[in-house]
Design a protein around this motif. Structure first.
Motif, PDB file in Angstrom:
ATOM      1  N   PHE A  30       0.819  -1.204   0.000  1.00 37.58           N
ATOM      2  CA  PHE A  30       0.000   0.000   0.000  1.00 37.58           C
ATOM      3  C   PHE A  30       0.863   1.268   0.000  1.00 37.58           C
ATOM      4  CE2 PHE A  30      -2.629   3.238   2.152  1.00 37.58           C
ATOM      5  CZ  PHE A  30      -3.727   3.244   1.302  1.00 37.58           C
ATOM      6  N   ASP A  31       1.870   1.319   0.873  1.00 38.61           N
ATOM      7  CA  ASP A  31       2.740   2.494   0.964  1.00 38.61           C
ATOM      8  C   ASP A  31       3.491   2.731  -0.349  1.00 38.61           C
ATOM      9  OD1 ASP A  31       1.995   2.697   3.621  1.00 38.61           O
ATOM     10  OD2 ASP A  31       3.784   1.708   4.385  1.00 38.61           O
ATOM     11  N   ALA A  32       3.946   1.637  -0.958  1.00 41.47           N
ATOM     12  CA  ALA A  32       4.709   1.751  -2.206  1.00 41.47           C
ATOM     13  C   ALA A  32       3.832   2.283  -3.333  1.00 41.47           C
ATOM     14  CB  ALA A  32       5.295   0.394  -2.600  1.00 41.47           C
ATOM     15  N   TYR A  33       2.511   2.147  -3.176  1.00 43.11           N
ATOM     16  CA  TYR A  33       1.540   2.678  -4.142  1.00 43.11           C
ATOM     17  C   TYR A  33       1.196   4.132  -3.802  1.00 43.11           C
ATOM     18  CZ  TYR A  33      -3.554   3.474  -4.969  1.00 43.11           C
ATOM     19  OH  TYR A  33      -4.788   4.006  -5.239  1.00 43.11           O
ATOM     20  N   ARG A  34       1.041   4.402  -2.510  1.00 40.86           N
ATOM     21  CA  ARG A  34       0.614   5.726  -2.086  1.00 40.86           C
ATOM     22  C   ARG A  34       1.697   6.798  -2.294  1.00 40.86           C
ATOM     23  NH1 ARG A  34      -3.873   7.022   1.258  1.00 40.86           N
ATOM     24  NH2 ARG A  34      -5.669   6.313   0.117  1.00 40.86           N
ATOM     25  N   VAL A  35       2.965   6.448  -2.115  1.00 41.84           N
ATOM     26  CA  VAL A  35       4.016   7.460  -2.265  1.00 41.84           C
ATOM     27  C   VAL A  35       4.037   8.036  -3.691  1.00 41.84           C
ATOM     28  CG1 VAL A  35       6.508   7.873  -2.285  1.00 41.84           C
ATOM     29  CG2 VAL A  35       5.435   6.855  -0.282  1.00 41.84           C
ATOM     30  N   PRO A  36       4.122   7.209  -4.741  1.00 36.81           N
ATOM     31  CA  PRO A  36       4.084   7.814  -6.090  1.00 36.81           C
ATOM     32  C   PRO A  36       2.732   8.444  -6.406  1.00 36.81           C
ATOM     33  CG  PRO A  36       4.128   5.417  -6.257  1.00 36.81           C
ATOM     34  CD  PRO A  36       4.376   5.757  -4.811  1.00 36.81           C
ATOM     35  N   LEU A  37       1.642   7.869  -5.881  1.00 34.57           N
ATOM     36  CA  LEU A  37       0.323   8.442  -6.150  1.00 34.57           C
ATOM     37  C   LEU A  37       0.231   9.865  -5.585  1.00 34.57           C
ATOM     38  CD1 LEU A  37      -2.610   8.182  -7.179  1.00 34.57           C
ATOM     39  CD2 LEU A  37      -3.216   7.265  -4.928  1.00 34.57           C
ATOM     40  N   PHE A  38       0.602  10.037  -4.309  1.00 37.12           N
ATOM     41  CA  PHE A  38       0.547  11.372  -3.707  1.00 37.12           C
ATOM     42  C   PHE A  38       1.553  12.323  -4.368  1.00 37.12           C
ATOM     43  CE2 PHE A  38      -1.269   9.537   0.477  1.00 37.12           C
ATOM     44  CZ  PHE A  38      -2.551   9.922   0.136  1.00 37.12           C
ATOM     45  N   THR A  39       2.718  11.789  -4.731  1.00 37.19           N
ATOM     46  CA  THR A  39       3.710  12.631  -5.402  1.00 37.19           C
ATOM     47  C   THR A  39       3.091  13.238  -6.662  1.00 37.19           C
ATOM     48  OG1 THR A  39       5.449  11.186  -4.593  1.00 37.19           O
ATOM     49  CG2 THR A  39       6.044  12.660  -6.382  1.00 37.19           C
ATOM     50  N   MET A  40       2.412  12.389  -7.446  1.00 39.78           N
ATOM     51  CA  MET A  40       1.831  12.872  -8.710  1.00 39.78           C
ATOM     52  C   MET A  40       0.574  13.707  -8.472  1.00 39.78           C
ATOM     53  SD  MET A  40       2.445   9.545 -11.127  1.00 39.78           S
ATOM     54  CE  MET A  40       3.913   8.560 -10.886  1.00 39.78           C
TER      55      MET A  40
ATOM     56  N   THR B  80       4.301   1.890 -12.564  1.00 35.13           N
ATOM     57  CA  THR B  80       5.721   1.779 -12.900  1.00 35.13           C
ATOM     58  C   THR B  80       6.590   2.075 -11.677  1.00 35.13           C
ATOM     59  OG1 THR B  80       5.187   2.509 -15.111  1.00 35.13           O
ATOM     60  CG2 THR B  80       7.503   2.639 -14.492  1.00 35.13           C
ATOM     61  N   GLU B  81       6.233   3.146 -10.948  1.00 37.40           N
ATOM     62  CA  GLU B  81       6.990   3.510  -9.743  1.00 37.40           C
ATOM     63  C   GLU B  81       6.842   2.444  -8.661  1.00 37.40           C
ATOM     64  OE1 GLU B  81       9.162   6.067  -9.436  1.00 37.40           O
ATOM     65  OE2 GLU B  81       8.729   6.122 -11.578  1.00 37.40           O
ATOM     66  N   TRP B  82       5.628   1.937  -8.533  1.00 37.71           N
ATOM     67  CA  TRP B  82       5.345   0.886  -7.544  1.00 37.71           C
ATOM     68  C   TRP B  82       6.212  -0.346  -7.825  1.00 37.71           C
ATOM     69  CZ3 TRP B  82       3.183  -4.120  -7.913  1.00 37.71           C
ATOM     70  CH2 TRP B  82       2.724  -4.686  -6.718  1.00 37.71           C
ATOM     71  N   GLN B  83       6.236  -0.733  -9.092  1.00 37.01           N
ATOM     72  CA  GLN B  83       7.009  -1.925  -9.459  1.00 37.01           C
ATOM     73  C   GLN B  83       8.482  -1.770  -9.128  1.00 37.01           C
ATOM     74  OE1 GLN B  83       5.554  -2.097 -13.499  1.00 37.01           O
ATOM     75  NE2 GLN B  83       4.541  -4.075 -13.141  1.00 37.01           N
ATOM     76  N   LYS B  84       9.013  -0.567  -9.329  1.00 36.38           N
ATOM     77  CA  LYS B  84      10.437  -0.324  -9.036  1.00 36.38           C
ATOM     78  C   LYS B  84      10.718  -0.540  -7.558  1.00 36.38           C
ATOM     79  CE  LYS B  84      11.248   3.340 -12.329  1.00 36.38           C
ATOM     80  NZ  LYS B  84      11.321   4.796 -12.359  1.00 36.38           N
ATOM     81  N   THR B  85       9.895   0.068  -6.709  1.00 40.42           N
ATOM     82  CA  THR B  85      10.090  -0.054  -5.267  1.00 40.42           C
ATOM     83  C   THR B  85       9.921  -1.501  -4.828  1.00 40.42           C
ATOM     84  OG1 THR B  85       9.076   2.114  -5.053  1.00 40.42           O
ATOM     85  CG2 THR B  85       9.349   0.869  -3.026  1.00 40.42           C
ATOM     86  N   VAL B  86       8.855  -2.133  -5.298  1.00 35.38           N
ATOM     87  CA  VAL B  86       8.560  -3.503  -4.887  1.00 35.38           C
ATOM     88  C   VAL B  86       9.693  -4.434  -5.306  1.00 35.38           C
ATOM     89  CG1 VAL B  86       7.006  -5.458  -5.318  1.00 35.38           C
ATOM     90  CG2 VAL B  86       6.064  -3.220  -4.752  1.00 35.38           C
ATOM     91  N   GLN B  87      10.154  -4.259  -6.518  1.00 35.58           N
ATOM     92  CA  GLN B  87      11.218  -5.144  -6.992  1.00 35.58           C
ATOM     93  C   GLN B  87      12.496  -4.964  -6.165  1.00 35.58           C
ATOM     94  OE1 GLN B  87      12.561  -4.746 -11.008  1.00 35.58           O
ATOM     95  NE2 GLN B  87      13.579  -6.745 -10.933  1.00 35.58           N
ATOM     96  N   ALA B  88      12.856  -3.712  -5.894  1.00 36.19           N
ATOM     97  CA  ALA B  88      14.078  -3.441  -5.130  1.00 36.19           C
ATOM     98  C   ALA B  88      13.997  -4.037  -3.729  1.00 36.19           C
ATOM     99  CB  ALA B  88      14.320  -1.935  -5.046  1.00 36.19           C
ATOM    100  N   VAL B  89      12.863  -3.850  -3.076  1.00 37.15           N
ATOM    101  CA  VAL B  89      12.722  -4.317  -1.699  1.00 37.15           C
ATOM    102  C   VAL B  89      12.608  -5.847  -1.633  1.00 37.15           C
ATOM    103  CG1 VAL B  89      11.221  -4.256   0.345  1.00 37.15           C
ATOM    104  CG2 VAL B  89      11.816  -2.135  -0.831  1.00 37.15           C
ATOM    105  N   LEU B  90      11.809  -6.437  -2.520  1.00 37.69           N
ATOM    106  CA  LEU B  90      11.650  -7.893  -2.484  1.00 37.69           C
ATOM    107  C   LEU B  90      12.964  -8.603  -2.812  1.00 37.69           C
ATOM    108  CD1 LEU B  90       8.097  -8.612  -3.974  1.00 37.69           C
ATOM    109  CD2 LEU B  90       8.755  -8.199  -1.606  1.00 37.69           C
ATOM    110  N   THR B  91      13.756  -8.028  -3.705  1.00 39.37           N
ATOM    111  CA  THR B  91      15.051  -8.621  -4.041  1.00 39.37           C
ATOM    112  C   THR B  91      15.958  -8.601  -2.817  1.00 39.37           C
ATOM    113  OG1 THR B  91      14.801  -7.818  -6.288  1.00 39.37           O
ATOM    114  CG2 THR B  91      17.017  -8.485  -5.637  1.00 39.37           C
ATOM    115  N   GLU B  92      16.041  -7.434  -2.192  1.00 40.14           N
ATOM    116  CA  GLU B  92      16.838  -7.284  -0.975  1.00 40.14           C
ATOM    117  C   GLU B  92      16.351  -8.235   0.127  1.00 40.14           C
ATOM    118  OE1 GLU B  92      19.226  -4.692  -0.797  1.00 40.14           O
ATOM    119  OE2 GLU B  92      19.784  -5.047   1.299  1.00 40.14           O
ATOM    120  N   ALA B  93      15.056  -8.485   0.140  1.00 37.27           N
ATOM    121  CA  ALA B  93      14.454  -9.335   1.175  1.00 37.27           C
ATOM    122  C   ALA B  93      14.518 -10.817   0.819  1.00 37.27           C
ATOM    123  CB  ALA B  93      12.997  -8.918   1.399  1.00 37.27           C
TER     124      ALA B  93
END
Lengths: 250, 161
Positions: free
Chosen positions: A102-112, A195-208
């Motif tokens: 949810f947060d990874a979606y809300r940050v780019p949404l609010f930014t835009m 697109t922004e959500w996918q970037k964050t999710v991919q980076a974090v899930l990879t690290e995790a």
């Protein structure tokens, strides 16, 4: 009345309301004191955002409803939150992963949304973004800690991922309401947020060290008022006071 | 005839209900004072969307100005420009430290997910050897820290911008 704007504000506001309520259920039950306080702090931010969004929705509708009447006095099919936020808390891994998506979606949404042609919506986004960045930082760090932690924590959050993944696509749901608002530069393109959500999710899930399920089964319905069975139980608790004692205040 | 300046002065007597060493002016919550013939309008902005102290601040502002003899006072809440800890005055930062709360540091942008942790000096002994216990503390605006040298647990007024 601007029907599409009203509809969109309900979707935005109900996401905050229902997730805020879900997090508040952790009050007194957190795995450690600091997390108990963190989850309820985030719940408080979300309920505060709900207040701004639904209050504005009431003004746009112009039928005399305010944030309270919209939050407490609608029936289940009139709530427009996505299915993700109404899913049960489960264990801490489920709660934190739901929060992360949810947060990874809300940050780019609010930014835009800060650039929205609708001034009040832009102001709400500008305010909420600052808080939401803290939420994202908190949930990402926990996803990494649990995923790249012990065998037990890894297995649990992977299982949460396998379960919750099917609800993530709905975050980027887009219909004729969105198309109209997009054309008027009131909201951003859902695909750009994704697109922004996918970037964050991919980076974090990879690290995790977590992996995304391979099957592509997706659920949606919340944006149209078609909910999972869980929403009814949430509303029973959320609305109890106003239903039992109409118009009560304290 | 009352001046705007006088009203600002009265407002410095309205404390933040949760951090009473600071006034609503120190905190940067009061954005504007408008005087018309028979009314005073005070514009405030919330620190956090869900901050439960906002309603109390509104009531306290009205009460204070009523007490000073102004009958018609209204308080308006605006969201933009959004409040930032940069609006906390220098004087208020000193008051915070003396009160035992570490004032906001110059933090990097929160959009950088994996940024290095910031150094927050202990308000008690001044040591830089401190650690974050939790990003979320006793109120929405604070994080919870502990000093590794004097062991003092303390609140940190986290940077919001």
């Amino acid at each position: 009345m601007d029907k599409n704007l009203f509809e969109y504000l309900l979707r935005l506001g109900d996401d905050s309301l229902i997730l805020g309520h879900r997090l508040s259920e952790w009050c007194g039950h957190g795995p450690i004191l600091e997390e108990d306080i963190a989850l309820t702090n985030i719940a408080l931010d979300l309920i505060g955002q709900t207040n701004s969004i639904l209050e504005y929705a009431g003004k746009v509708e112009g039928a005399g409803r305010n944030a309270d009447s919209l939050a407490f006095l609608r029936f289940d099919k009139d709530y427009k939150n996505c299915l993700l936020v109404e899913q049960p808390n489960g264990d801490f891994g489920v709660t934190i992963l739901r929060q992360f998506f949810f947060d990874a979606y809300r940050v780019p949404l609010f930014t835009m949304l800060q650039n929205s042609s609708d001034e009040q919506l832009a102001a709400i986004a500008e305010k909420s973004l600052k808080e939401t960045r803290y939420h994202l930082k908190h949930s990402s760090e926990w996803v990494i800690r649990l995923g790249d932690g012990t065998d037990e924590s890894h297995a649990r959050i992977q299982s949460a991922l396998d379960d919750l993944w099917r609800y993530t696509d709905e975050l980027f749901f887009s219909d004729e309401t969105d198309a109209d608002l997009k054309a008027r530069n009131i909201i951003p393109d859902a695909a750009a947020v994704k697109t922004e959500w996918q970037k964050t999710v991919q980076a974090v899930l990879t690290e995790a060290t977590l992996s995304v399920p391979t099957n592509n089964w997706k659920f949606e319905g919340g944006r149209k008022g078609l909910h999972s069975e869980h929403l009814g139980y949430i509303l029973a608790e959320l609305q109890f006071m106003q239903r039992a004692y109409p118009n009560m205040e304290w | 005839m009352v001046t705007e300046q006088e009203i600002w002065k009265y407002l410095t007597e309205v404390p933040d209900p949760e951090i009473p060493v600071l006034s609503v002016v120190d905190l940067g919550v009061v954005r504007k004072v408008d005087l018309s013939e028979d009314e005073i309008k005070v514009t405030i902005t919330p620190t956090y969307s869900g901050c439960p102290a906002m309603k109390r601040m509104e009531d306290d502002i009205v009460e204070k100005l009523n007490e000073k003899g102004f009958g018609k006072v209204s308080v308006e809440l605006v969201l933009s420009p959004a409040w930032t800890t940069d609006w906390i005055t220098e004087e208020a930062r000193i008051k915070l430290r003396e009160y035992g709360i570490a004032p906001p540091e110059n933090e990097p942008d929160k959009s950088v997910l994996f940024a290095n942790p910031i150094v927050v000096p202990c308000p008690k002994c001044g040591s830089n050897n401190t650690r974050m216990v939790s990003q979320f503390g006793s109120t929405a605006c604070k994080a919870h820290y502990q000093c590794n040298d004097c062991l003092e647990p303390f609140d940190y007024f986290k940077c919001l911008r």
